[in-house]
Design an enzyme around this catalytic site. Structure first.
Site, mmCIF file in Angstrom:
data_model
loop_
_atom_site.group_PDB
_atom_site.id
_atom_site.type_symbol
_atom_site.label_atom_id
_atom_site.label_comp_id
_atom_site.label_asym_id
_atom_site.label_seq_id
_atom_site.Cartn_x
_atom_site.Cartn_y
_atom_site.Cartn_z
ATOM 1 N N ASN A 276 -24.733 -65.699 15.654
ATOM 2 C CA ASN A 276 -23.555 -65.501 16.146
ATOM 3 C C ASN A 276 -23.693 -63.773 16.570
ATOM 4 O O ASN A 276 -24.657 -63.182 16.376
ATOM 5 C CB ASN A 276 -22.254 -65.399 15.134
ATOM 6 C CG ASN A 276 -21.081 -65.650 15.717
ATOM 7 O OD1 ASN A 276 -20.779 -65.172 16.888
ATOM 8 N ND2 ASN A 276 -20.159 -66.576 15.132
ATOM 9 N N CYS A 277 -22.707 -63.469 17.495
ATOM 10 C CA CYS A 277 -22.974 -62.097 18.086
ATOM 11 C C CYS A 277 -23.024 -61.137 17.005
ATOM 12 O O CYS A 277 -22.532 -61.163 15.902
ATOM 13 C CB CYS A 277 -21.451 -61.563 18.572
ATOM 14 S SG CYS A 277 -21.351 -60.106 19.312
#
Lengths: 78, 169
Positions: free
Chosen positions: A16-17
Protein backbone atom coordinates in the site's frame (compact mmCIF):
# COMPACT_ATOMS: atom_id res chain seq x y z
CA UNK A 1 1.96 -2.39 -25.13
CA UNK A 2 2.72 -5.90 -23.98
CA UNK A 3 5.30 -6.12 -26.77
CA UNK A 4 7.58 -3.87 -24.73
CA UNK A 5 10.48 -5.84 -23.30
CA UNK A 6 11.14 -5.09 -19.66
CA UNK A 7 14.71 -5.11 -18.37
CA UNK A 8 13.46 -5.66 -14.84
CA UNK A 9 10.27 -6.70 -13.13
CA UNK A 10 9.14 -5.39 -9.77
CA UNK A 11 6.42 -7.04 -7.72
CA UNK A 12 4.47 -4.57 -5.55
CA UNK A 13 1.42 -6.77 -5.14
CA UNK A 14 -0.21 -6.39 -1.71
CA UNK A 15 1.72 -3.23 -0.90
CA UNK A 16 0.00 0.00 0.00
CA UNK A 17 0.89 3.67 -0.33
CA UNK A 18 3.65 4.81 -0.40
CA UNK A 19 5.59 1.54 -0.78
CA UNK A 20 4.95 0.93 -4.52
CA UNK A 21 6.38 4.38 -5.28
CA UNK A 22 9.35 3.97 -2.94
CA UNK A 23 10.21 0.54 -4.34
CA UNK A 24 9.78 1.74 -7.92
CA UNK A 25 12.15 4.61 -7.24
CA UNK A 26 14.71 2.24 -5.75
CA UNK A 27 14.40 -0.19 -8.64
CA UNK A 28 14.68 2.43 -11.36
CA UNK A 29 17.89 3.71 -9.82
CA UNK A 30 19.54 0.37 -10.54
CA UNK A 31 18.68 0.59 -14.26
CA UNK A 32 20.39 2.41 -17.11
CA UNK A 33 18.88 5.25 -19.12
CA UNK A 34 16.40 3.87 -21.64
CA UNK A 35 15.82 0.65 -19.71
CA UNK A 36 12.25 -0.41 -19.01
CA UNK A 37 10.86 -1.39 -15.64
CA UNK A 38 7.72 -3.46 -15.36
CA UNK A 39 5.89 -2.90 -12.07
CA UNK A 40 2.86 -4.84 -10.91
CA UNK A 41 0.70 -3.48 -8.09
CA UNK A 42 -2.66 -4.18 -6.52
CA UNK A 43 -3.12 -0.74 -4.94
CA UNK A 44 -5.82 1.10 -6.95
CA UNK A 45 -4.22 4.39 -5.89
CA UNK A 46 -1.08 3.43 -7.77
CA UNK A 47 -2.55 4.55 -11.11
CA UNK A 48 -2.67 8.19 -10.09
CA UNK A 49 0.46 7.86 -7.99
CA UNK A 50 2.56 6.39 -10.78
CA UNK A 51 1.30 9.04 -13.20
CA UNK A 52 2.28 11.77 -10.71
CA UNK A 53 5.60 10.16 -9.91
CA UNK A 54 6.68 9.77 -13.54
CA UNK A 55 5.55 13.31 -14.33
CA UNK A 56 7.62 14.70 -11.48
CA UNK A 57 10.74 12.58 -11.97
CA UNK A 58 10.81 12.73 -15.78
CA UNK A 59 10.75 8.96 -16.21
CA UNK A 60 8.35 7.91 -18.94
CA UNK A 61 5.19 5.98 -18.19
CA UNK A 62 4.94 3.92 -21.36
CA UNK A 63 1.70 2.21 -20.43
CA UNK A 64 -0.51 1.02 -17.67
CA UNK A 65 -2.97 -1.81 -17.91
CA UNK A 66 -5.48 -3.35 -15.58
CA UNK A 67 -5.86 -7.08 -15.49
CA UNK A 68 -8.21 -8.34 -12.82
CA UNK A 69 -7.14 -6.86 -9.52
CA UNK A 70 -3.70 -6.02 -10.82
CA UNK A 71 -2.23 -2.90 -12.33
CA UNK A 72 0.73 -3.30 -14.65
CA UNK A 73 3.02 -0.37 -15.40
CA UNK A 74 5.84 -0.05 -17.91
CA UNK A 75 8.25 2.77 -17.12
CA UNK A 76 11.21 3.86 -19.20
CA UNK A 77 14.07 5.31 -17.20
CA UNK A 78 15.05 8.89 -17.99
CA UNK B 1 20.38 27.24 -8.97
CA UNK B 2 18.72 23.90 -9.49
CA UNK B 3 14.98 23.58 -9.89
CA UNK B 4 14.75 20.95 -7.16
CA UNK B 5 11.47 21.27 -5.31
CA UNK B 6 11.66 21.57 -1.55
CA UNK B 7 9.26 20.49 1.17
CA UNK B 8 9.31 21.66 4.78
CA UNK B 9 7.31 19.74 7.38
CA UNK B 10 6.63 20.35 11.03
CA UNK B 11 5.90 17.13 12.95
CA UNK B 12 4.26 18.08 16.21
CA UNK B 13 2.51 14.88 17.29
CA UNK B 14 3.89 11.64 18.62
CA UNK B 15 1.05 9.14 18.43
CA UNK B 16 1.15 6.18 16.04
CA UNK B 17 -1.57 7.54 13.77
CA UNK B 18 0.12 10.94 13.48
CA UNK B 19 3.58 9.45 13.07
CA UNK B 20 2.63 8.27 9.58
CA UNK B 21 1.90 11.49 7.65
CA UNK B 22 5.31 13.17 8.01
CA UNK B 23 7.29 10.01 7.22
CA UNK B 24 5.02 9.00 4.30
CA UNK B 25 5.17 12.46 2.77
CA UNK B 26 8.90 12.87 3.33
CA UNK B 27 9.89 9.47 1.89
CA UNK B 28 7.61 9.95 -1.11
CA UNK B 29 8.84 13.50 -1.73
CA UNK B 30 12.42 12.27 -1.84
CA UNK B 31 11.36 9.54 -4.25
CA UNK B 32 9.97 12.38 -6.38
CA UNK B 33 13.39 14.06 -6.34
CA UNK B 34 12.48 16.70 -3.78
CA UNK B 35 14.62 17.96 -0.92
CA UNK B 36 12.97 17.55 2.47
CA UNK B 37 13.43 18.86 5.97
CA UNK B 38 11.26 17.81 8.91
CA UNK B 39 11.23 19.91 12.05
CA UNK B 40 10.24 17.79 15.05
CA UNK B 41 8.73 19.79 17.86
CA UNK B 42 6.70 19.13 21.00
CA UNK B 43 5.33 15.57 20.99
CA UNK B 44 6.69 15.03 17.50
CA UNK B 45 10.16 14.87 19.07
CA UNK B 46 9.42 11.38 20.36
CA UNK B 47 9.41 10.17 16.73
CA UNK B 48 13.17 10.71 16.71
CA UNK B 49 13.84 8.35 19.60
CA UNK B 50 16.05 5.35 18.83
CA UNK B 51 13.31 3.00 19.95
CA UNK B 52 10.05 4.21 18.48
CA UNK B 53 7.24 3.69 20.95
CA UNK B 54 4.36 5.50 19.26
CA UNK B 55 0.95 4.41 20.50
CA UNK B 56 -2.55 5.31 19.53
CA UNK B 57 -5.12 6.67 21.97
CA UNK B 58 -8.76 6.06 21.02
CA UNK B 59 -9.90 8.08 24.04
CA UNK B 60 -11.32 11.44 22.96
CA UNK B 61 -10.74 10.36 19.39
CA UNK B 62 -14.34 9.72 18.34
CA UNK B 63 -13.69 9.47 14.62
CA UNK B 64 -11.17 6.64 14.99
CA UNK B 65 -12.64 3.40 13.67
CA UNK B 66 -12.20 0.53 16.11
CA UNK B 67 -12.09 -2.61 14.01
CA UNK B 68 -10.62 -6.06 14.37
CA UNK B 69 -7.69 -7.00 12.08
CA UNK B 70 -8.58 -10.69 11.94
CA UNK B 71 -11.50 -12.98 11.20
CA UNK B 72 -13.93 -13.08 8.31
CA UNK B 73 -14.68 -9.86 6.44
CA UNK B 74 -18.07 -9.37 8.10
CA UNK B 75 -16.37 -9.51 11.49
CA UNK B 76 -13.59 -7.17 10.45
CA UNK B 77 -16.11 -4.65 9.19
CA UNK B 78 -17.85 -4.30 12.53
CA UNK B 79 -17.28 -0.94 14.12
CA UNK B 80 -16.85 -1.51 17.84
CA UNK B 81 -18.39 1.32 19.83
CA UNK B 82 -16.02 1.99 22.73
CA UNK B 83 -17.32 4.67 25.09
CA UNK B 84 -14.77 7.12 26.52
CA UNK B 85 -15.70 5.85 29.96
CA UNK B 86 -14.08 2.52 29.04
CA UNK B 87 -11.25 3.71 26.82
CA UNK B 88 -10.02 6.14 29.48
CA UNK B 89 -10.34 3.85 32.49
CA UNK B 90 -9.46 0.39 31.27
CA UNK B 91 -5.77 -0.25 31.98
CA UNK B 92 -3.82 -1.21 28.88
CA UNK B 93 -6.55 -0.09 26.51
CA UNK B 94 -4.17 2.04 24.47
CA UNK B 95 -1.80 -0.91 24.13
CA UNK B 96 -4.61 -3.08 22.79
CA UNK B 97 -5.73 -0.39 20.35
CA UNK B 98 -2.11 0.13 19.26
CA UNK B 99 -1.63 -3.58 18.60
CA UNK B 100 -4.87 -3.74 16.62
CA UNK B 101 -3.90 -0.74 14.51
CA UNK B 102 -0.42 -2.14 13.80
CA UNK B 103 -1.91 -5.50 12.79
CA UNK B 104 -4.44 -3.87 10.50
CA UNK B 105 -1.77 -1.73 8.85
CA UNK B 106 0.43 -4.77 8.31
CA UNK B 107 -2.38 -6.81 6.81
CA UNK B 108 -3.11 -3.97 4.38
CA UNK B 109 0.48 -3.85 3.18
CA UNK B 110 1.30 -0.55 4.85
CA UNK B 111 4.90 0.00 5.90
CA UNK B 112 5.71 0.37 9.59
CA UNK B 113 6.66 3.79 10.91
CA UNK B 114 10.15 2.40 11.58
CA UNK B 115 10.54 1.32 7.94
CA UNK B 116 9.43 4.69 6.65
CA UNK B 117 11.69 6.51 9.05
CA UNK B 118 14.65 4.35 7.98
CA UNK B 119 13.92 5.16 4.34
CA UNK B 120 13.82 8.87 5.20
CA UNK B 121 17.19 8.66 6.96
CA UNK B 122 18.79 6.62 4.16
CA UNK B 123 17.50 8.91 1.44
CA UNK B 124 18.80 12.06 3.03
CA UNK B 125 15.76 13.70 4.59
CA UNK B 126 17.08 16.31 7.01
CA UNK B 127 15.70 15.71 10.50
CA UNK B 128 15.79 18.65 12.87
CA UNK B 129 14.91 18.38 16.55
CA UNK B 130 13.54 21.38 18.39
CA UNK B 131 16.13 22.34 21.00
CA UNK B 132 13.63 24.24 23.15
CA UNK B 133 11.22 21.29 23.43
CA UNK B 134 14.12 18.99 24.25
CA UNK B 135 15.06 21.22 27.15
CA UNK B 136 11.45 21.41 28.35
CA UNK B 137 10.84 17.64 28.19
CA UNK B 138 14.33 16.68 29.28
CA UNK B 139 15.38 14.87 26.10
CA UNK B 140 19.05 14.52 25.23
CA UNK B 141 20.48 14.16 21.76
CA UNK B 142 21.88 10.69 22.45
CA UNK B 143 18.30 9.40 22.87
CA UNK B 144 17.70 10.19 19.22
CA UNK B 145 18.71 8.32 16.08
CA UNK B 146 21.96 9.34 14.41
CA UNK B 147 21.96 12.23 12.01
CA UNK B 148 19.47 14.42 13.84
CA UNK B 149 20.38 18.09 13.89
CA UNK B 150 19.14 20.52 16.48
CA UNK B 151 17.69 23.95 15.96
CA UNK B 152 14.86 26.32 16.64
CA UNK B 153 12.12 28.23 14.87
CA UNK B 154 14.60 30.22 12.83
CA UNK B 155 16.22 27.03 11.51
CA UNK B 156 12.87 25.78 10.24
CA UNK B 157 11.78 29.13 8.83
CA UNK B 158 15.02 29.64 6.94
CA UNK B 159 14.43 26.38 5.05
CA UNK B 160 10.65 26.86 4.81
CA UNK B 161 11.06 30.31 3.25
CA UNK B 162 12.74 28.65 0.27
CA UNK B 163 10.42 25.65 0.19
CA UNK B 164 7.65 25.01 -2.33
CA UNK B 165 5.57 23.02 0.14
CA UNK B 166 5.19 23.73 3.85
CA UNK B 167 2.97 21.60 6.06
CA UNK B 168 2.23 21.46 9.76
CA UNK B 169 1.38 17.94 10.86
Amino acid sequence: MSDVQANMELDCRGLNCPLPILKTKKAIETLNTGDVLKMVATDPGSINDMTAWTKRTGNELLSHEESGDEYVFFIRKK
Amino acid sequence: MSDTKKMALIASRGTLDWAYPPFILASTAVAMDMEVQIFFTFYGLTLLKKKLDAKVAPHSNPSMPMKMPFGPKSFKNIEWPIPNLISSNLPGFNDVATTLMKKTFKSKGVATVEQLRDICVESGVKLVGCQMTMDVFGFTKDEFIDGVELGGAATFLEFAAEADIQLFV
